[in-house]
Write a protein that holds these residues in place. Sequence first.
Motif, PDB file in Angstrom:
ATOM      1  N   ARG A  80     -15.270  -3.851  -5.186  1.00  0.00           N
ATOM      2  CA  ARG A  80     -13.896  -4.047  -5.280  1.00  0.00           C
ATOM      3  C   ARG A  80     -13.193  -4.630  -4.265  1.00  0.00           C
ATOM      4  NH1 ARG A  80     -13.474   1.663  -6.534  1.00  0.00           N
ATOM      5  NH2 ARG A  80     -13.302   2.275  -4.542  1.00  0.00           N
ATOM      6  N   GLN A  81     -13.779  -5.017  -2.524  1.00  0.00           N
ATOM      7  CA  GLN A  81     -13.525  -5.790  -1.795  1.00  0.00           C
ATOM      8  C   GLN A  81     -13.985  -6.840  -1.996  1.00  0.00           C
ATOM      9  OE1 GLN A  81     -15.590  -4.903   1.493  1.00  0.00           O
ATOM     10  NE2 GLN A  81     -13.824  -5.441   2.748  1.00  0.00           N
ATOM     11  N   THR A 100     -11.327  -8.575  -4.212  1.00  0.00           N
ATOM     12  CA  THR A 100      -9.629  -8.272  -3.935  1.00  0.00           C
ATOM     13  C   THR A 100      -9.672  -9.985  -3.050  1.00  0.00           C
ATOM     14  OG1 THR A 100      -9.944  -6.294  -3.525  1.00  0.00           O
ATOM     15  CG2 THR A 100      -8.555  -7.563  -1.709  1.00  0.00           C
ATOM     16  N   GLN A 101     -11.234  -9.992  -2.489  1.00  0.00           N
ATOM     17  CA  GLN A 101     -11.493 -11.633  -1.973  1.00  0.00           C
ATOM     18  C   GLN A 101     -11.129 -12.517  -3.016  1.00  0.00           C
ATOM     19  OE1 GLN A 101     -10.736 -11.937   1.566  1.00  0.00           O
ATOM     20  NE2 GLN A 101     -10.402 -14.253   1.395  1.00  0.00           N
ATOM     21  N   THR A 114      -3.383 -11.029  -6.503  1.00  0.00           N
ATOM     22  CA  THR A 114      -3.585 -10.008  -6.006  1.00  0.00           C
ATOM     23  C   THR A 114      -3.835  -9.006  -7.212  1.00  0.00           C
ATOM     24  OG1 THR A 114      -1.353 -10.469  -4.852  1.00  0.00           O
ATOM     25  CG2 THR A 114      -2.775  -8.570  -4.679  1.00  0.00           C
ATOM     26  N   PHE A 115      -5.849  -8.456  -5.968  1.00  0.00           N
ATOM     27  CA  PHE A 115      -5.766  -6.856  -6.400  1.00  0.00           C
ATOM     28  C   PHE A 115      -5.370  -6.421  -5.643  1.00  0.00           C
ATOM     29  CE2 PHE A 115      -8.819  -9.969  -8.715  1.00  0.00           C
ATOM     30  CZ  PHE A 115      -8.828  -9.453 -10.218  1.00  0.00           C
ATOM     31  N   ASN A 116      -4.893  -4.926  -6.270  1.00  0.00           N
ATOM     32  CA  ASN A 116      -4.564  -4.102  -5.471  1.00  0.00           C
ATOM     33  C   ASN A 116      -5.148  -2.217  -6.085  1.00  0.00           C
ATOM     34  OD1 ASN A 116      -3.012  -4.476  -3.859  1.00  0.00           O
ATOM     35  ND2 ASN A 116      -1.120  -4.541  -5.246  1.00  0.00           N
ATOM     36  N   THR A 120      -2.395  -5.678 -10.639  1.00  0.00           N
ATOM     37  CA  THR A 120      -1.370  -6.036  -8.875  1.00  0.00           C
ATOM     38  C   THR A 120      -0.837  -4.696  -9.279  1.00  0.00           C
ATOM     39  OG1 THR A 120      -1.408  -8.107  -9.474  1.00  0.00           O
ATOM     40  CG2 THR A 120       0.551  -7.112  -8.286  1.00  0.00           C
TER      41      THR A 120
END
Length: 216
Positions: free
Chosen positions: A77-78, A81-82, A90-92, A131
Amino acid sequence: MATKSLQIDIVSDVMCPWCIVGYRRLEQALSQFDNLDVTLQWHPFELNPAMGPDGQHLGEHIAEKYGSTPEQSAQNRQRLTQMGADLGFTFNFSDSSRIYNTLLAHQLLYWAADSGKQTELKLALFTSYFTEQKNPDDIEVLVEAATRVGLDAIEARMVLTDKRFEKTVQQEEQLWISRGIQAVPAIVFNQQYLVSGAQDPATIAELITQLTTDAA
């Protein structure tokens, strides 16, 4: 310079983070070309066709489906996100993130194609889910996404409630599966050349160059 045509078909699911990554990379590749007339259409694929109406906790789902540990899932997930940030998306992800069925979303996308708003709606649904962490199996969420891109709310709601396109969407899903599509994104150029996964822009641009040169 004469305008060249390129047909792009993308088999995708709203639940698939790599699908928005792949699309943004495709956009980067296409931006390198002038005088290119692109026709783009999205096609349905359900990563979780048997998912219940309440969805499932994302971490639990990933562990069950892929055998990932919580640490591996967090790292993935990290990383996503990057990647998203680098591509302007934007991944939230959060500890409460859930995964859902997307058959209704695909029906709305099928309907949106006739109005020329399919890509706008697809991107709105990616934003809504990844997002804003909204449920794309919720009719209210889907109608909101439709109105956000200028589609008629009343007609969108009718499409979702009477399910007029449900069988058509399911048949199209099976068609792509019968053609060997087992994972998404799957991007087909000119109904002939398949690119699987979220390839880097340079790889995609190289293929487009080859296709447009061959067609010259």
